[in-house]
Design a protein around this motif. Structure first.
Motif, mmCIF file in Angstrom:
data_model
loop_
_atom_site.group_PDB
_atom_site.id
_atom_site.type_symbol
_atom_site.label_atom_id
_atom_site.label_comp_id
_atom_site.label_asym_id
_atom_site.label_seq_id
_atom_site.Cartn_x
_atom_site.Cartn_y
_atom_site.Cartn_z
ATOM 1 N N ALA A 112 14.620 -3.852 0.294
ATOM 2 C CA ALA A 112 14.541 -3.352 1.776
ATOM 3 C C ALA A 112 15.315 -4.210 2.508
ATOM 4 O O ALA A 112 15.365 -3.580 3.771
ATOM 5 N N ALA A 147 0.786 -1.216 -0.144
ATOM 6 C CA ALA A 147 0.096 0.085 -0.062
ATOM 7 C C ALA A 147 0.678 1.405 -0.001
ATOM 8 O O ALA A 147 0.342 2.436 -0.040
ATOM 9 N N GLY A 196 19.243 -1.109 -7.552
ATOM 10 C CA GLY A 196 19.602 -0.297 -8.823
ATOM 11 C C GLY A 196 20.654 -0.956 -9.659
ATOM 12 O O GLY A 196 21.131 -1.618 -9.110
ATOM 13 N N ALA A 238 8.581 -4.049 1.694
ATOM 14 C CA ALA A 238 8.802 -3.377 3.099
ATOM 15 C C ALA A 238 10.052 -4.048 3.785
ATOM 16 O O ALA A 238 10.650 -3.060 4.613
HETATM 17 N N1 LIG Z 1 16.632 -0.806 -3.275
HETATM 18 C C1 LIG Z 1 15.823 -0.120 -4.039
HETATM 19 O O1 LIG Z 1 15.922 0.225 -5.276
HETATM 20 C C2 LIG Z 1 14.900 0.942 -3.387
HETATM 21 C C3 LIG Z 1 13.812 1.625 -4.060
HETATM 22 C C4 LIG Z 1 12.795 2.229 -3.476
HETATM 23 C C5 LIG Z 1 12.465 1.946 -2.181
HETATM 24 N N2 LIG Z 1 13.493 1.170 -1.567
HETATM 25 C C6 LIG Z 1 12.998 0.861 0.020
HETATM 26 O O2 LIG Z 1 11.789 0.115 -0.203
HETATM 27 C C7 LIG Z 1 11.123 0.490 1.189
HETATM 28 C C8 LIG Z 1 9.712 0.893 0.992
HETATM 29 O O3 LIG Z 1 9.617 1.891 0.267
HETATM 30 P P1 LIG Z 1 8.365 2.599 -0.183
HETATM 31 O O4 LIG Z 1 8.582 4.001 -0.712
HETATM 32 O O5 LIG Z 1 7.164 1.864 -0.539
HETATM 33 O O6 LIG Z 1 7.908 3.094 1.545
HETATM 34 P P2 LIG Z 1 6.507 3.838 2.167
HETATM 35 O O7 LIG Z 1 5.766 4.438 0.918
HETATM 36 O O8 LIG Z 1 6.887 4.498 3.473
HETATM 37 O O9 LIG Z 1 5.867 2.407 2.603
HETATM 38 C C9 LIG Z 1 6.282 1.498 3.699
HETATM 39 C C10 LIG Z 1 5.195 0.408 3.421
HETATM 40 O O10 LIG Z 1 5.627 -0.570 4.338
HETATM 41 C C11 LIG Z 1 4.274 -1.457 4.672
HETATM 42 N N3 LIG Z 1 4.807 -2.016 5.780
HETATM 43 C C12 LIG Z 1 5.245 -1.561 7.254
HETATM 44 N N4 LIG Z 1 5.339 -2.615 8.147
HETATM 45 C C13 LIG Z 1 5.261 -3.803 7.332
HETATM 46 C C14 LIG Z 1 5.365 -5.251 7.625
HETATM 47 N N5 LIG Z 1 5.656 -5.277 9.036
HETATM 48 N N6 LIG Z 1 5.134 -5.868 6.778
HETATM 49 C C15 LIG Z 1 4.818 -5.613 5.495
HETATM 50 N N7 LIG Z 1 4.401 -4.398 5.202
HETATM 51 C C16 LIG Z 1 4.794 -3.336 6.008
HETATM 52 C C17 LIG Z 1 3.344 -0.178 5.038
HETATM 53 O O11 LIG Z 1 2.140 -0.719 4.967
HETATM 54 P P3 LIG Z 1 1.018 -0.100 6.121
HETATM 55 O O12 LIG Z 1 0.872 1.515 6.145
HETATM 56 O O13 LIG Z 1 -0.430 -0.595 5.646
HETATM 57 O O14 LIG Z 1 1.623 -0.724 7.462
HETATM 58 C C18 LIG Z 1 3.615 0.623 3.766
HETATM 59 O O15 LIG Z 1 2.872 0.564 2.810
HETATM 60 C C19 LIG Z 1 12.091 1.395 1.627
HETATM 61 O O16 LIG Z 1 12.689 1.045 2.853
HETATM 62 C C20 LIG Z 1 12.799 2.131 0.770
HETATM 63 O O17 LIG Z 1 13.847 2.685 1.302
HETATM 64 C C21 LIG Z 1 14.387 0.691 -1.929
#
Ligand SMILES: NC(=O)c1ccc[n+]([C@@H]2O[C@H](COP(=O)([O-])OP(=O)(O)OC[C@H]3O[C@@H](n4cnc5c(N)ncnc54)[C@H](OP(=O)(O)O)[C@@H]3O)[C@@H](O)[C@H]2O)c1
Length: 299
Positions: free
Chosen positions: A232, A147, A246, A210
């Motif tokens: 992540a 989400a 990336g 996540a």
């Molecule tokens: N490696 C890469 O290339 C790359 C690129 C982009 C992002 N990322 C990383 O990916 C992660 C997500 O990024 P984002 O932009 O989507 O973050 P975000 O917008 O802050 O969303 C985080 C999501 O994690 C969910 N979440 C929280 N606790 C959880 C759990 N225990 N189990 C499963 N889901 C859970 C939340 O759901 P609820 O709100 O329903 O709790 C929320 O939807 C971050 O750590 C970011 O740094 C990495």
């Protein structure tokens, strides 16, 4: 120009809007007058010093990895857009009046600036990860963390490709997951059983967005552990999962695919916007880890 910056590592309160030199586009890049730039968790991971390996900050820290705006200068060799065109895409230091993009596409006229800005990192990451585990027509995929910024985009791109999608969220976001085409389940204890019940035929792939679920639980859902990709949880490689930060894929092609999906309403991004002067508030929400859709700053 005005830009969001920080002069020491710390919480959201170290952010301020100050003066910065105008950036110049290099070969193949464009400079835009920014209309919107999104917040990504990597911004606060850098700002908090979590990626500095204990080294002090040198100079001013900048914020922002994607944006939408109007092209105002072309780098050498750029012929696919002209000054005055509306574009969106990936760059750096994008939370500013002017920013340089290195992978971009034309913004569909029907798409809001904030939505186009929100699409950059989320869509490039989603396309990169879904491609690594071969999600396409007929696949069944679990998106763990469906989400948030990346997750909600990944769900919709997978659905647009013809995949069946099961996705996880907390209780308040389950309805949103259904709205964007997924079968919605809670994350947390018992996740594997709920996932199997939601996809009795099994999963071809898992996208761990996540990074919160034990990687072994996720690899247990697929026939080969490498069919799990995490963005992540960098320790997930120990369980045989793929991890990506990336480098793979073609960000320009990803932006072109994203523009098509936005234009055809196959990708609809929920955004919450903040004037850049209220960036501290936006970062407070991002750092809570429970964002629905994307947070976007307006310079
Ligand atoms: N490696 C890469 O290339 C790359 C690129 C982009 C992002 N990322 C990383 O990916 C992660 C997500 O990024 P984002 O932009 O989507 O973050 P975000 O917008 O802050 O969303 C985080 C999501 O994690 C969910 N979440 C929280 N606790 C959880 C759990 N225990 N189990 C499963 N889901 C859970 C939340 O759901 P609820 O709100 O329903 O709790 C929320 O939807 C971050 O750590 C970011 O740094 C990495």
């Amino acid at each position: 120009m005005r830009a969001l910056q920080f002069s020491e590592y710390g919480g959201p309160e170290v952010l301020s809007v100050g003066e910065a030199p105008d950036p110049s586009p290099g070969p193949g890049q464009v400079r835009i007058r920014v209309r919107a730039a999104s917040v990504n968790p990597v911004d606060w991971k850098i700002r908090g010093g979590f990626m500095a390996q204990g080294e002090p900050l040198e100079g001013l820290g900048t914020i922002g990895w994607d944006a939408a705006g109007v092209v105002d200068e072309l780098g050498e060799g750029v012929t696919d857009v002209a000054v005055g065109d509306d574009v969106f895409g990936l760059g750096s230091a994008t939370a500013a009046e002017l920013a340089v993009l290195n992978a971009y596409a034309r913004k569909p006229a029907s798409i809001d600036w904030a939505v186009a800005a929100a699409a950059g990192v989320a869509a490039e990451t989603s396309i990169r990860a879904l491609d690594l585990v071969g999600v396409g027509a007929g696949s069944t995929v679990l998106v763990d963390g469906g989400a948030g910024g990346v997750g909600a985009v990944a769900v919709q791109i997978a659905v647009a490709r013809g995949a069946t999608v099961v996705a996880t969220a907390s209780e308040p976001n389950l309805g949103y997951l259904r709205e964007i085409g997924a079968t919605a389940i809670h994350y947390g204890d018992g996740l594997a059983d709920r996932a199997r019940a939601a996809a009795p035929g099994g999963f071809d792939a898992v996208f761990d967005v996540a990074g919160k679920t034990d990687a072994a639980v996720l690899t247990g859902l697929v026939s080969a552990p490498s069919q799990v990709v995490s963005i992540a949880n960098f320790a997930a490689t120990a369980a045989g999962a793929q991890v990506t930060s990336g480098g793979e894929g073609d960000p320009r092609a990803a932006m072109a695919e994203t523009a098509r999906l936005l234009e055809q309403n196959q990708l609809v991004i929920k955004v919450q916007t903040f004037p850049i002067d209220r960036a501290v508030e936006a970062f407070g929400i991002s750092e809570s880890g429970h964002v629905r859709g994307k947070l976007v700053l307006l310079p």
